[in-house]
Design an enzyme around this catalytic site. Structure first.
Site, PDB file in Angstrom:
ATOM      1  N   ASP A  95       0.853  -1.179   0.000  1.00  0.00           N
ATOM      2  CA  ASP A  95       0.000   0.000   0.000  1.00  0.00           C
ATOM      3  C   ASP A  95       0.894   1.236   0.000  1.00  0.00           C
ATOM      4  O   ASP A  95       1.744   1.373   0.883  1.00  0.00           O
ATOM      5  CB  ASP A  95      -0.888  -0.029   1.256  1.00  0.00           C
ATOM      6  N   ASP A  97       0.527   5.309  -0.028  1.00  0.00           N
ATOM      7  CA  ASP A  97      -0.495   6.317   0.186  1.00  0.00           C
ATOM      8  C   ASP A  97       0.151   7.692   0.276  1.00  0.00           C
ATOM      9  O   ASP A  97       1.101   7.874   1.032  1.00  0.00           O
ATOM     10  CB  ASP A  97      -1.239   5.984   1.490  1.00  0.00           C
ATOM     11  N   ASP A 281       3.436   1.101   3.314  1.00  0.00           N
ATOM     12  CA  ASP A 281       2.910   0.956   4.671  1.00  0.00           C
ATOM     13  C   ASP A 281       3.189  -0.484   5.129  1.00  0.00           C
ATOM     14  O   ASP A 281       2.543  -1.417   4.661  1.00  0.00           O
ATOM     15  CB  ASP A 281       1.405   1.244   4.664  1.00  0.00           C
TER      16      ASP A 281
END
Ligand SMILES: [Zn+2]
Ligand SMILES: [Zn+2]
Length: 373
Positions: A95, A97, A281
């Site tokens: 992930d 972001d 992450d």
């Protein structure tokens, strides 16, 4: 969220799921996956199984979920409680972001909504109207956020293919539907790794915890020949390219590094790793029981679609992930920041009634910056 806003979002989402069945498909090995969904203003339903596309479409039309999820893990019994599922393996997922990238632009497009009085302000620690500190932050990511996230995806893909033997065609990149990207790795040597091993893998990818000795530096009598060569593979090579700048400067820079001493080297190493490590992450990658937003489904934080990025560099989420209708709708908008969707500019709006296309209305209502009039 107000009753008529929820009704409007549900109608819009239902329309999308009705008209875009082509975009939302069950993943392969469907029967081994756990699915889950959430409805507007309600909790999560998990531990369900779905047989095929038809059953998925039925679930969407019946429940009109705000968000739909599917496990990266494969289980013998996906619909049983976690301890009885019998975990087999899981795809590797990353992930990335924009909110985790510490970008300067962020403060220009983050809005605080006061939970006490609903006042909207731009980047403050307390409400400008009632001084409450109960603020909800909403970000309208900009092009810079998206470009910076793409750069991290490219870094990650390079590390996966160059260092970890992952085939490029087994890396699939999806826009998350809000502020970043999900990177899926299929059929890799990592399928069966547990949580702890995945955590070690994230340290490697983020270039965390590197020690000077790995790069040739020692507390006493460092040896010039132990320093990395410019062409080396892996982190030694990436480190040297960043620190030397060019092949011809290697010798001079090594002399400087040795002269500056061990603790200065450690500092350089920390600075370099913050720059060249991929900013993923780690908690997402190491969680082997997580359910992830289903590709093709809508993200209720934005009304945009989680969509496969065929050509990442050219991908523009604000035109390619916006699928909701053009039908005009009246809203009261309180969105002090301009945004762009489908090549059209909206806002800023200061608590005013406007007539705008459904896709833009949904975007603002999802971010609690507008309400149906
Ligand atoms: Zn307030
Ligand atoms: Zn930004």
């Amino acid at each position: 969220m107000q009753e008529n806003d929820i009704k409007f979002l549900e109608d819009s989402f239902k329309n999308y799921y009705f008209e875009h069945f082509d975009l939302i498909r069950v993943p392969h090995r469907t029967s081994e996956r756990e699915f889950g969904f959430q409805k507007f203003n309600s909790g999560m339903t998990r531990h369900i199984t779905i047989k095929d596309d038809k059953e998925l479409h039925l679930l969407l039309m019946k429940n009109i979920p705000s968000d739909v999820y599917c496990s990266n893990a494969y289980y013998s019994f996906p619909n049983l409680p976690m301890s009885e599922k019998d975990w087999k393996e899981a795809d590797l997922i990353f992930d990335i972001d924009a909110k985790d990238l510490n970008l300067k632009c962020r403060e220009n497009h983050t809005i605080s909504k006061c939970n006490e009085c609903n006042e909207i302000s731009i980047t403050s620690k307390y409400c400008s109207n009632c001084n409450s500190i109960k603020l909800e932050k909403k970000s309208l990511p900009c092009k810079n956020c998206i470009d910076a996230s793409k750069a991290e995806v490219i870094k990650l893909s390079k590390i996966l293919t160059e260092d970890l033997d992952v085939q490029q065609n087994n890396i699939h990149v999806y826009f998350s539907g809000n502020e970043g990207f999900h990177v899926y790795v299929f059929n890799s040597q990592f399928q069966q790794l547990g949580s702890r091993e995945r955590s070690e893998l994230t340290d490697y990818i983020m270039f965390n915890g590197a020690i000077p000795e790995t790069f040739g530096m020692k507390k006493f009598k460092p040896n010039r020949s132990s320093f990395p060569d410019f062409e080396e593979k892996g982190w030694r090579g990436r480190f040297s390219k960043d620190v030397y700048g060019s092949k011809s400067k290697r010798s001079k820079i090594i002399s400087e590094l040795i002269a500056n001493g061990y603790s200065s080297f450690q500092k350089t190493l920390d600075e370099v790793s913050a720059k060249i490590g991929a900013k993923i992450d780690p908690n997402v990658t190491m969680d082997i029981h997580r359910i992830f937003r289903l590709p093709g489904s809508l993200n209720s934080k934005s009304g945009l679609t989680k969509i496969f990025c065929d050509d990442l560099l050219k991908f523009d989420p604000y035109s390619q992930a916006s699928f909701l209708s053009e039908n005009l709708v009246d809203v009261v908008a309180n969105c002090p920041i301009e945004f762009k969707l489908k090549s059209r500019k909206f806002g800023p709006y200061f608590n005013e009634k406007v007539s705008i296309p459904t896709y833009a209305a949904v975007y603002m209502i999802c971010k609690k910056l507008a309400s149906i009039y």
